[in-house]
Design a protein around this motif. Sequence first.
Motif, short mmCIF file in Angstrom:
data_model
loop_
_atom_site.label_atom_id
_atom_site.label_comp_id
_atom_site.label_asym_id
_atom_site.label_seq_id
_atom_site.Cartn_x
_atom_site.Cartn_y
_atom_site.Cartn_z
N VAL A 127 0.84 -1.20 0.00
CA VAL A 127 0.00 0.00 0.00
C VAL A 127 0.88 1.25 0.00
CG1 VAL A 127 -1.95 -1.12 1.16
CG2 VAL A 127 -0.17 -0.02 2.53
N PRO A 128 0.33 2.38 -0.49
CA PRO A 128 1.10 3.62 -0.57
C PRO A 128 1.65 4.09 0.78
CG PRO A 128 -0.91 3.80 -1.86
CD PRO A 128 -1.01 2.52 -1.08
N GLY A 129 2.90 4.54 0.76
CA GLY A 129 3.51 5.13 1.94
C GLY A 129 4.00 4.13 2.97
N ILE A 130 3.61 2.85 2.85
CA ILE A 130 3.92 1.85 3.85
C ILE A 130 4.78 0.72 3.30
CG2 ILE A 130 2.97 0.26 5.57
CD1 ILE A 130 2.16 3.18 6.00
N GLY A 131 4.35 0.16 2.17
CA GLY A 131 4.96 -1.06 1.65
C GLY A 131 4.03 -2.21 1.95
N GLY A 177 -1.73 -12.69 7.41
CA GLY A 177 -1.49 -11.87 8.58
C GLY A 177 -1.38 -10.41 8.17
N MET A 178 -1.85 -9.52 9.03
CA MET A 178 -1.80 -8.09 8.74
C MET A 178 -1.16 -7.36 9.90
SD MET A 178 -4.88 -5.43 7.81
CE MET A 178 -5.70 -5.59 9.39
N GLY A 179 -0.24 -6.46 9.60
CA GLY A 179 0.37 -5.63 10.62
C GLY A 179 -0.62 -4.56 11.08
N PHE A 180 -1.16 -4.71 12.30
CA PHE A 180 -2.22 -3.81 12.74
C PHE A 180 -1.75 -2.36 12.81
CE2 PHE A 180 -4.78 -1.80 16.16
CZ PHE A 180 -6.00 -1.88 15.55
N GLU A 181 -0.51 -2.15 13.27
CA GLU A 181 -0.01 -0.78 13.38
C GLU A 181 0.22 -0.17 11.99
OE1 GLU A 181 2.86 -2.42 15.73
OE2 GLU A 181 2.05 -1.76 17.66
N ARG A 182 0.64 -1.01 11.03
CA ARG A 182 0.76 -0.52 9.64
C ARG A 182 -0.61 -0.18 9.07
NH1 ARG A 182 5.37 -4.09 6.47
NH2 ARG A 182 6.99 -3.95 8.04
N TYR A 183 -1.60 -0.99 9.43
CA TYR A 183 -2.97 -0.72 8.99
C TYR A 183 -3.45 0.64 9.50
CZ TYR A 183 -8.09 -1.12 9.32
OH TYR A 183 -9.44 -0.88 9.27
N VAL A 190 -0.72 8.52 8.81
CA VAL A 190 0.36 8.89 9.73
C VAL A 190 1.70 8.52 9.11
CG1 VAL A 190 1.34 8.44 12.02
CG2 VAL A 190 -1.13 8.56 11.73
N ASP A 191 2.65 9.45 9.15
CA ASP A 191 3.94 9.23 8.49
C ASP A 191 4.87 8.29 9.25
OD1 ASP A 191 3.34 10.94 6.32
OD2 ASP A 191 3.80 12.69 7.55
N ASN A 192 4.85 8.38 10.57
CA ASN A 192 5.76 7.58 11.38
C ASN A 192 4.99 6.52 12.15
OD1 ASN A 192 7.67 6.57 13.26
ND2 ASN A 192 8.80 8.50 13.19
N ILE A 193 5.37 5.26 11.99
CA ILE A 193 4.65 4.16 12.63
C ILE A 193 4.69 4.26 14.15
CG2 ILE A 193 6.59 2.53 12.74
CD1 ILE A 193 4.55 0.34 11.84
N LYS A 194 5.69 4.92 14.69
CA LYS A 194 5.79 5.07 16.14
C LYS A 194 4.60 5.83 16.72
CE LYS A 194 10.87 5.03 16.23
NZ LYS A 194 12.08 5.82 16.56
N ASP A 195 3.97 6.66 15.88
CA ASP A 195 2.86 7.47 16.36
C ASP A 195 1.54 6.71 16.46
OD1 ASP A 195 4.48 9.71 16.58
OD2 ASP A 195 4.14 10.32 14.51
N VAL A 196 1.51 5.45 16.01
CA VAL A 196 0.27 4.67 16.10
C VAL A 196 0.45 3.45 17.00
CG1 VAL A 196 -0.59 5.40 13.86
CG2 VAL A 196 0.83 3.36 14.01
#
Length: 208
Positions: A127-131, A177-183, A190-196
Amino acid sequence: MHFFCLLCHGAVLLYWWKSVEKLFSKLSEEQRNVAANKPHGICKIKRKGWRISYNEAVEILKQASKTFAFKPEWGCDLQTEHEKYLVQHCGEVPVFVINYPYDLKPFYMRDNEDGPQRTVAAVDLLVPGIGELCGGSLREERLPFLQSRLQRLGLADTYQWYLDLRKFGSVPHGGFGMGFERYLQYILGVDNIKDVIPFPRFPHSCLL
């Protein structure tokens, strides 16, 4: 039966899609405008995606004018930089990459039996912005195929318990499997995964 597996996966994705639409309907006009200007986010989910094979993905990467830190080669796993480029190449929409090399994936993924460039029935959703957001496959339900592969890997004894699950028959099935925080990162833009991440993680924070 393979159709049944795909139908079950489709039902899960449909539920996910309906949840996204419900969340989208609750956004204010200002929030929608902010999300629309991001390379990813809930507004981008409503755009039609692509489906390409692993072979096609590698060819796209080889022909790219961009210089990658990891050189794309058939038989090598796709890195994040490759995944993001593929999404950009396809127009910043979700991209399903299917049929990965046999030797690249775990033993339990179903053999496609498709000739010299042997592949398995695996899929990654980029997906865009994530991979990569999701990864899944049909599982190998045929006992002889599992036995042959585990023997070749020298893991037959270690995974005898897994073979026992197939010994008396099985049915075609799959999983993902899906990365919930990436979702969350994707639908919220959100640009930075640390923020979610709901529970902050840092060195020495897990004391046992």
